[in-house]
Motif scaffolding. Structure first.
Motif, PDB file in Angstrom:
ATOM      1  N   ASN A   1       0.846  -1.298   0.001  1.00  0.00           N
ATOM      2  CA  ASN A   1      -0.042  -0.057  -0.007  1.00  0.00           C
ATOM      3  C   ASN A   1       0.855   1.086   0.013  1.00  0.00           C
ATOM      4  N   ASN A   2       0.568   2.255  -0.716  1.00  0.00           N
ATOM      5  CA  ASN A   2       1.441   3.569  -0.693  1.00  0.00           C
ATOM      6  C   ASN A   2       0.413   4.396  -0.027  1.00  0.00           C
ATOM      7  N   ALA A   3       0.887   4.822   1.216  1.00  0.00           N
ATOM      8  CA  ALA A   3      -0.094   5.705   2.080  1.00  0.00           C
ATOM      9  C   ALA A   3      -0.279   6.875   1.657  1.00  0.00           C
ATOM     10  N   VAL A   4       0.401   7.307   0.732  1.00  0.00           N
ATOM     11  CA  VAL A   4       0.109   8.896   0.175  1.00  0.00           C
ATOM     12  C   VAL A   4      -1.174   8.806  -0.633  1.00  0.00           C
ATOM     13  N   GLU A   5      -1.434   7.608  -1.066  1.00  0.00           N
ATOM     14  CA  GLU A   5      -2.716   7.477  -1.856  1.00  0.00           C
ATOM     15  C   GLU A   5      -3.860   6.966  -1.051  1.00  0.00           C
ATOM     16  N   GLY A   6      -3.697   6.775   0.260  1.00  0.00           N
ATOM     17  CA  GLY A   6      -4.930   6.291   1.315  1.00  0.00           C
ATOM     18  C   GLY A   6      -4.495   4.994   1.719  1.00  0.00           C
ATOM     19  N   LEU A   7      -5.193   4.716   2.907  1.00  0.00           N
ATOM     20  CA  LEU A   7      -4.981   3.459   3.728  1.00  0.00           C
ATOM     21  C   LEU A   7      -5.953   2.327   3.395  1.00  0.00           C
ATOM     22  N   GLY A   8      -6.739   2.659   2.951  1.00  0.00           N
ATOM     23  CA  GLY A   8      -7.871   1.462   2.310  1.00  0.00           C
ATOM     24  C   GLY A   8      -8.902   1.186   3.288  1.00  0.00           C
ATOM     25  N   SER A   9      -8.720   1.675   4.528  1.00  0.00           N
ATOM     26  CA  SER A   9      -9.865   1.118   5.491  1.00  0.00           C
ATOM     27  C   SER A   9      -9.922   1.984   6.696  1.00  0.00           C
ATOM     28  N   ILE A  10     -10.678   1.714   7.337  1.00  0.00           N
ATOM     29  CA  ILE A  10     -10.658   2.809   9.005  1.00  0.00           C
ATOM     30  C   ILE A  10     -10.354   1.944  10.036  1.00  0.00           C
ATOM     31  N   TYR A  11      -9.512   2.543  10.993  1.00  0.00           N
ATOM     32  CA  TYR A  11      -8.893   2.079  12.217  1.00  0.00           C
ATOM     33  C   TYR A  11      -9.081   2.636  13.315  1.00  0.00           C
ATOM     34  N   ASP A  12      -8.814   2.129  14.506  1.00  0.00           N
ATOM     35  CA  ASP A  12      -8.712   2.661  15.937  1.00  0.00           C
ATOM     36  C   ASP A  12      -7.593   3.310  15.885  1.00  0.00           C
ATOM     37  N   VAL A  13      -6.499   2.674  15.540  1.00  0.00           N
ATOM     38  CA  VAL A  13      -5.058   3.356  15.861  1.00  0.00           C
ATOM     39  C   VAL A  13      -4.360   3.322  14.478  1.00  0.00           C
ATOM     40  N   VAL A  14      -3.784   4.269  14.325  1.00  0.00           N
ATOM     41  CA  VAL A  14      -2.730   4.554  13.031  1.00  0.00           C
ATOM     42  C   VAL A  14      -1.339   4.535  13.823  1.00  0.00           C
ATOM     43  N   HIS A  15      -0.588   3.738  13.278  1.00  0.00           N
ATOM     44  CA  HIS A  15       0.966   3.783  13.817  1.00  0.00           C
ATOM     45  C   HIS A  15       1.912   4.202  12.762  1.00  0.00           C
ATOM     46  N   ASP A  16       2.806   4.923  12.950  1.00  0.00           N
ATOM     47  CA  ASP A  16       3.907   5.732  12.159  1.00  0.00           C
ATOM     48  C   ASP A  16       5.060   5.535  12.759  1.00  0.00           C
ATOM     49  N   LYS A  17       6.020   4.760  12.339  1.00  0.00           N
ATOM     50  CA  LYS A  17       7.529   4.784  12.881  1.00  0.00           C
ATOM     51  C   LYS A  17       8.724   5.153  11.692  1.00  0.00           C
ATOM     52  N   GLY A  18       8.638   6.447  11.210  1.00  0.00           N
ATOM     53  CA  GLY A  18       9.776   6.786  10.434  1.00  0.00           C
ATOM     54  C   GLY A  18       9.013   6.822   9.020  1.00  0.00           C
ATOM     55  N   THR A  19       7.968   6.456   8.650  1.00  0.00           N
ATOM     56  CA  THR A  19       7.276   6.686   7.508  1.00  0.00           C
ATOM     57  C   THR A  19       7.164   8.258   7.109  1.00  0.00           C
ATOM     58  N   TYR A  20       6.580   8.929   7.852  1.00  0.00           N
ATOM     59  CA  TYR A  20       6.363  10.344   7.708  1.00  0.00           C
ATOM     60  C   TYR A  20       7.972  11.106   7.172  1.00  0.00           C
ATOM     61  N   ASP A  21       8.889  10.319   7.961  1.00  0.00           N
ATOM     62  CA  ASP A  21      10.254  10.845   7.727  1.00  0.00           C
ATOM     63  C   ASP A  21      10.603  10.722   6.459  1.00  0.00           C
ATOM     64  N   ALA A  22      10.562   9.500   5.869  1.00  0.00           N
ATOM     65  CA  ALA A  22      10.805   9.128   4.676  1.00  0.00           C
ATOM     66  C   ALA A  22      10.212   9.829   3.529  1.00  0.00           C
ATOM     67  N   ILE A  23       8.870  10.157   3.750  1.00  0.00           N
ATOM     68  CA  ILE A  23       8.102  11.080   2.846  1.00  0.00           C
ATOM     69  C   ILE A  23       8.714  12.312   2.784  1.00  0.00           C
ATOM     70  N   SER A  24       8.788  12.930   4.055  1.00  0.00           N
ATOM     71  CA  SER A  24       9.373  14.230   4.145  1.00  0.00           C
ATOM     72  C   SER A  24      10.835  14.187   3.070  1.00  0.00           C
ATOM     73  N   LEU A  25      11.563  13.315   3.045  1.00  0.00           N
ATOM     74  CA  LEU A  25      12.805  13.137   2.023  1.00  0.00           C
ATOM     75  C   LEU A  25      12.482  12.936   0.729  1.00  0.00           C
ATOM     76  N   SER A  26      11.326  12.839   0.194  1.00  0.00           N
ATOM     77  CA  SER A  26      11.029  12.446  -1.009  1.00  0.00           C
ATOM     78  C   SER A  26      10.910  13.748  -1.881  1.00  0.00           C
TER      79      SER A  26
END
Length: 211
Positions: free
Chosen positions: A112-137
């Motif tokens: 899944n490419n999170a920039v294009e959507g996560l595909g479902s609905i969740y109680d908790v979304v966790h991100d460890k380093g992904t936003y960092d990587a996107i910030s460097l794209s």
């Protein structure tokens, strides 16, 4: 919202992560090495302990940019059952599935490419380093905006968004996300003192929907 772009880096490219996880998959296949724990065991322990103390085992949790799936495997071993791992690297997902299968853990992993959507609905979304990587794209300002919108759309009204970053401080994350989320708490990390000032190498923030 993020108002300036960082200088782009190979860490912000799909090709880098594909090559990285191809290597880690070979290492796992040859001698059982499950790969690197990004940000280290101490940070992971702090995240797991917060979730364990605040999130019921019945809630659904998605790990965005899950890599080798380490966080979700730790949660599965604690009794959490509704677990999903997403990563835009097919190689990462193959590795996560292989490790979870070896350990007998039932975790859903998918490309899944999170920039294009996560595909479902969740109680908790966790991100460890992904936003960092996107910030460097390349074109990171637009990509970060789309990512934050994706997380907002995928989070239940009373849900939690946990994000761990080594690129951004607590205050910078709060400023960038304030149009979408309200800061719920910061999870303390190991601090250092330099020049009379106290700081942290890693920031962990917990957000909820802004009202």
């Amino acid at each position: 919202m993020i108002d300036e772009e960082m200088e782009s880096s190979e860490l912000g490219t799909l090709e880098y992560w594909q090559d990285r996880y191809k290597t880690e998959m070979r290492n796992f296949s040859s001698h059982g090495d499950t790969g690197e724990v990004w940000f280290g065991d101490d940070v992971v322990d702090r995240i797991i302990n917060w979730i364990r103390s605040n999130i019921p085992q019945s809630q659904s949790i998605v790990d965005v940019g899950c890599g080798n799936g380490h966080i979700l495997m730790e949660l599965a071993q604690l009794g959490y059952e509704s677990l999903t791992g997403l990563d835009y690297s097919d190689e990462a997902i193959q590795l996560a599935k292989a490790i979870a299968g070896q350990q007998g853990l039932q975790i859903k992993y998918q490309v899944n490419n999170a920039v294009e959507g996560l595909g479902s609905i969740y109680d908790v979304v966790h991100d460890k380093g992904t936003y960092d990587a996107i910030s460097l794209s390349e074109n990171s300002k637009d990509a970060c905006h789309k990512y934050i919108s994706s997380v907002k759309s995928a989070l239940k009204e009373n849900g939690h968004f946990l994000i761990t970053s080594c690129n951004w401080t607590h205050s910078e994350l709060e400023e960038q996300f304030k149009a979408f989320f309200a800061l719920h708490t910061n999870i303390p990390t190991t601090q250092f003192k330099f020049g009379g000032k106290i700081g942290s190498v890693v920031s962990i923030c917990v957000f909820k929907h802004s009202k």
